[in-house]
Enzyme design. Structure first.
Site, PDB file in Angstrom:
ATOM      1  N   ASN A 218       1.732  24.950  -3.396  1.00  0.00           N
ATOM      2  CA  ASN A 218       0.803  23.635  -3.572  1.00  0.00           C
ATOM      3  C   ASN A 218       1.669  22.365  -3.844  1.00  0.00           C
ATOM      4  OD1 ASN A 218       0.894  23.515  -6.324  1.00  0.00           O
ATOM      5  ND2 ASN A 218       0.011  25.532  -6.260  1.00  0.00           N
ATOM      6  N   LYS A 295      11.266  37.975   9.339  1.00  0.00           N
ATOM      7  CA  LYS A 295      10.863  36.792   9.899  1.00  0.00           C
ATOM      8  C   LYS A 295       9.684  37.219  10.888  1.00  0.00           C
ATOM      9  CE  LYS A 295      11.621  32.426  11.706  1.00  0.00           C
ATOM     10  NZ  LYS A 295      12.480  31.662  12.482  1.00  0.00           N
ATOM     11  N   PRO A 311      -3.194  37.458 -10.603  1.00  0.00           N
ATOM     12  CA  PRO A 311      -3.729  37.721 -11.969  1.00  0.00           C
ATOM     13  C   PRO A 311      -3.979  36.040 -12.451  1.00  0.00           C
ATOM     14  CG  PRO A 311      -1.454  38.488 -11.709  1.00  0.00           C
ATOM     15  CD  PRO A 311      -1.776  37.969 -10.511  1.00  0.00           C
ATOM     16  N   PHE A 329      -5.170  23.676 -18.536  1.00  0.00           N
ATOM     17  CA  PHE A 329      -5.327  22.434 -17.933  1.00  0.00           C
ATOM     18  C   PHE A 329      -6.619  22.816 -16.605  1.00  0.00           C
ATOM     19  CE2 PHE A 329      -2.591  18.824 -18.908  1.00  0.00           C
ATOM     20  CZ  PHE A 329      -1.989  19.269 -19.771  1.00  0.00           C
ATOM     21  N   LYS A 343     -14.530  26.865 -18.097  1.00  0.00           N
ATOM     22  CA  LYS A 343     -13.076  27.339 -17.868  1.00  0.00           C
ATOM     23  C   LYS A 343     -12.619  27.755 -19.283  1.00  0.00           C
ATOM     24  CE  LYS A 343     -11.375  26.098 -13.714  1.00  0.00           C
ATOM     25  NZ  LYS A 343     -10.834  25.072 -12.704  1.00  0.00           N
TER      26      LYS A 343
HETATM   27  O1  C5P Z   1      -8.988  28.522 -12.915  1.00  0.00           O
HETATM   28  P1  C5P Z   1      -8.027  27.241 -12.735  1.00  0.00           P
HETATM   29  O2  C5P Z   1      -6.984  27.733 -11.737  1.00  0.00           O
HETATM   30  O3  C5P Z   1      -8.750  26.011 -12.474  1.00  0.00           O
HETATM   31  O4  C5P Z   1      -7.352  27.299 -14.112  1.00  0.00           O
HETATM   32  C1  C5P Z   1      -6.416  26.415 -14.317  1.00  0.00           C
HETATM   33  C2  C5P Z   1      -5.678  26.754 -15.632  1.00  0.00           C
HETATM   34  O5  C5P Z   1      -5.291  28.286 -15.684  1.00  0.00           O
HETATM   35  C3  C5P Z   1      -4.250  25.854 -15.707  1.00  0.00           C
HETATM   36  O6  C5P Z   1      -4.202  25.631 -16.996  1.00  0.00           O
HETATM   37  C4  C5P Z   1      -3.528  26.985 -14.924  1.00  0.00           C
HETATM   38  O7  C5P Z   1      -1.993  26.999 -15.434  1.00  0.00           O
HETATM   39  C5  C5P Z   1      -3.913  28.418 -15.434  1.00  0.00           C
HETATM   40  N1  C5P Z   1      -3.862  29.346 -14.284  1.00  0.00           N
HETATM   41  C6  C5P Z   1      -3.170  30.519 -14.825  1.00  0.00           C
HETATM   42  N2  C5P Z   1      -3.225  31.640 -13.849  1.00  0.00           N
HETATM   43  C7  C5P Z   1      -3.798  31.427 -12.492  1.00  0.00           C
HETATM   44  C8  C5P Z   1      -4.509  30.449 -12.364  1.00  0.00           C
HETATM   45  C9  C5P Z   1      -4.703  29.433 -13.307  1.00  0.00           C
HETATM   46  O8  C5P Z   1      -2.602  30.606 -15.680  1.00  0.00           O
HETATM   47  N3  C5P Z   1      -3.392  32.427 -11.786  1.00  0.00           N
END
Ligand code: C5P
Length: 404
Positions: A218, A295, A311, A329, A343
Site C-alpha cells: 500500500n 517467478k 493476523p 490509528f 475499533k
Molecule cells: O482495522 P484497521 O486496519 O483499520 O486498524 C488500524 C489499526 O490497527 C492501526 O493502528 C494498524 O497499525 C493496526 N493493525 C495491525 N495489524 C493489522 C491491521 C491493522 O496492527 N493486521
C-alpha cells in the site's frame, strides 16, 4: 555581559524556534540568545520589527541563525520564499525577546500591523514574551492591563528581571539573561515525560510476496510512525521502531527492526515487550495463501490469487498478558468517529487516533482526532513532526492516567 553556560542537558534538538525582536536597547542580548538556541540544536528563524533594526542589524542575526532574517510583511520576494502563514506554521515555539511595551500593546489589541504581530496572530504553537522596558513603563497601568489580556490569552511571560536599567533607573523591566531564556524555551517541550518507558512503534507498509519478484502493498510512507518515534525519543523513551520498507532514514537513538511482511512484523512485536505499544503501520489485511516459489510466467490471460487474512497485530498485542498501553490509528474515508470508536472497543485499545485516509498517506501535514474511553481531542492540521510531539504528550498523559 557574561552568561553562564547552559546545562549540558538543555536540548532543543529538532525544535523550530521563531525568535522575534522588537525595538529596545536589550535587543543586543538577542544575539547571544540566538547563538545559544542554535547551539542547543534548535532551528532558528528570526523576525525583526522596524524598531529592533534600529538597535541591532539583521545581518548580525542572519550570521548567528544561519538563515535570512524576516523583516517585511508586504514584500512579495520574502513572501514567496517563506510567507507569514508559513512562518507561523513552521514554528514549534515563538519567543519575542525583547518584547517592548509598544509590542505588547499591539499584540494585546490583536494588531497585525507588521510581520511579527501577524506571525504571532497566525500562530499554532506556544508564544512566549520576554519583556524589556523602563521600570516606569512596565508599572504603567496600561501596560499592566495589556499584560493581563496577554496572559489571559495563554501567552507565556518569561521575566522581566529587576535591577539596574540602561536608562539609569533601578526596578523591574530588565530582559532575562540569554541562558535563562534558553532554559525556559527548553522547558516548554515534553522532554522527559516518557523517561524510562519502553515504547514500541510499528510503521510503514508491509509487503506480501506473490512470488520472488512481486508483492502486494500500500501507499504508506512511514512518515507518521517515524515522526512519532522521534517525538518519543525526545520525550526520553527507549524506542524500538518496527518498520516495513520505507525510504526514510532511521531516527538517531532508536532501535530499528526492519521487517517485510505482516507475519514478520507480528513476530518482531512479540519479541519486543513494551510499556507503550503504538501501531501506526499500514499492515496488509491479506497475504497470498501460497506465494509461488518461482517467478509466475505471463502465459495465462487471467490470473487469480488466493488471499488469506493476516493476523491483527495490534489486537494480538492488546490481548496479551501483561499488556502494554495500546494505541492505534484508524485511517478512514468516511464516518471517522464511528469507525474509530468501534475499533477502540473491538481491538481492546486505550487510545486511537483517527485521520482522513484520503489526505494522510505520504503528506507532510496531518490532522487527527483522538478517542479514548470517555474522552476525545481534536488536533488541527499541522506538520507531522509537530503533530507527533502533541500526540506523544497525550499518549504520555493518558498512559499515566490509565495506570494511576
Ligand atoms: O482495522 P484497521 O486496519 O483499520 O486498524 C488500524 C489499526 O490497527 C492501526 O493502528 C494498524 O497499525 C493496526 N493493525 C495491525 N495489524 C493489522 C491491521 C491493522 O496492527 N493486521
Amino acid at each position: 555581559m557574561t552568561t553562564s553556560p547552559p546545562s549540558p542537558l538543555t536540548t532543543l534538538q529538532n525544535k523550530r524556534v521563531l525568535l522575534g525582536l522588537s525595538g529596545g536597547i536589550a535587543a543586543y542580548k538577542a544575539a547571544e540568545l540566538c547563538r545559544l538556541l542554535v547551539g542547543a540544536g534548535a532551528q532558528v528563524q528570526v523576525v525583526m520589527t522596524k524598531g529592533a533594526q534600529e538597535f541591532i542589524t539583521p545581518l548580525t542575526m542572519q550570521a548567528l541563525s544561519g538563515q535570512p532574517v524576516h523583516t517585511e510583511l508586504l514584500d512579495p520576494t520574502a513572501e514567496a520564499a517563506m510567507g507569514h502563514i508559513q512562518l507561523a506554521r513552521w514554528a514549534d515555539l515563538i519567543l519575542v525577546a525583547p518584547a517592548s511595551a509598544n509590542f505588547m500593546a499591539r499584540l494585546a489589541h490583536g494588531e497585525a500591523s507588521d510581520l511579527l504581530t501577524t506571525v504571532c496572530l497566525a500562530r499554532r504553537c506556544p508564544l512566549a514574551l520576554a519583556p524589556a522596558m523602563n521600570q516606569a513603563m512596565w508599572s504603567n497601568a496600561t501596560t499592566v492591563s495589556n499584560l493581563g489580556v496577554l496572559e489571559a490569552a495563554g501567552i507565556l511571560m518569561f521575566g522581566p528581571a529587576a535591577g539596574a536599567q540602561a536608562c539609569g533607573d533601578v526596578g523591574p523591566g530588565r530582559l532575562l539573561e540569554a541562558a535563562e531564556l534558553l532554559q525556559l524555551c527548553a522547558a516548554q517541550f515534553t522532554t522527559g515525560s516518557l523517561a524510562g518507558k519502553r515504547v514500541v512503534i510499528t510503521a510503514g507498509p508491509t509487503r506480501e510476496a506473490i512470488d520472488p519478484v512481486r508483492y502486494l502493498s500500500n501507499h504508506s510512507s512511514g512518515k507518521m510512525g517515524y515522526a512519532l518515534a522521534e517525538a518519543a525519543i525526545e520525550a526520553g523513551a527507549e524506542v524500538t521502531l518496527i518498520s516495513g520498507p520505507t525510504d526514510l532514514p532511521a531516527p538517531d537513538r532508536c532501535k530499528l527492526v526492519p521487517v517485510i511482511s505482516a507475519l514478520d512484523m507480528l513476530a518482531a512485536c512479540q519479541a519486543h515487550p513494551s510499556d507503550i505499544f503504538v501501531a501506526v503501520a499500514a499492515v496488509a489485511d491479506y497475504r497470498i495463501a501460497q506465494p509461488a516459489l518461482g517467478k509466475i510466467k505471463k502465459t495465462a490471460e487471467e490470473l487469480s490469487l488466493s488471499l488469506v487474512r493476516n493476523p491483527d497485530i495490534l489486537a494480538t498485542i492488546a490481548a496479551s498478558k501483561p499488556r502494554p498501553f495500546c494505541v492505534g490509528f484508524a485511517a478512514e474515508t468516511d464516518q471517522l468517529a464511528e469507525y474509530a470508536k468501534a475499533k477502540l472497543r473491538s481491538k481492546g485499545l486505550d487510545l486511537i487516533f483517527a485521520n482522513d485516509a484520503t489526505s494522510t498517506f505520504g503528506n507532510d501535514a496531518a490532522s487527527v482526532t483522538a478517542y479514548w474511553p470517555g474522552g476525545e481531542k481534536v488536533f488541527e492540521s499541522q506538520s507531522k513532526a509537530q503533530l507527533a510531539r502533541r500526540l506523544i504528550a497525550l499518549i504520555s498523559q493518558r498512559s499515566t492516567a490509565t495506570h494511576a
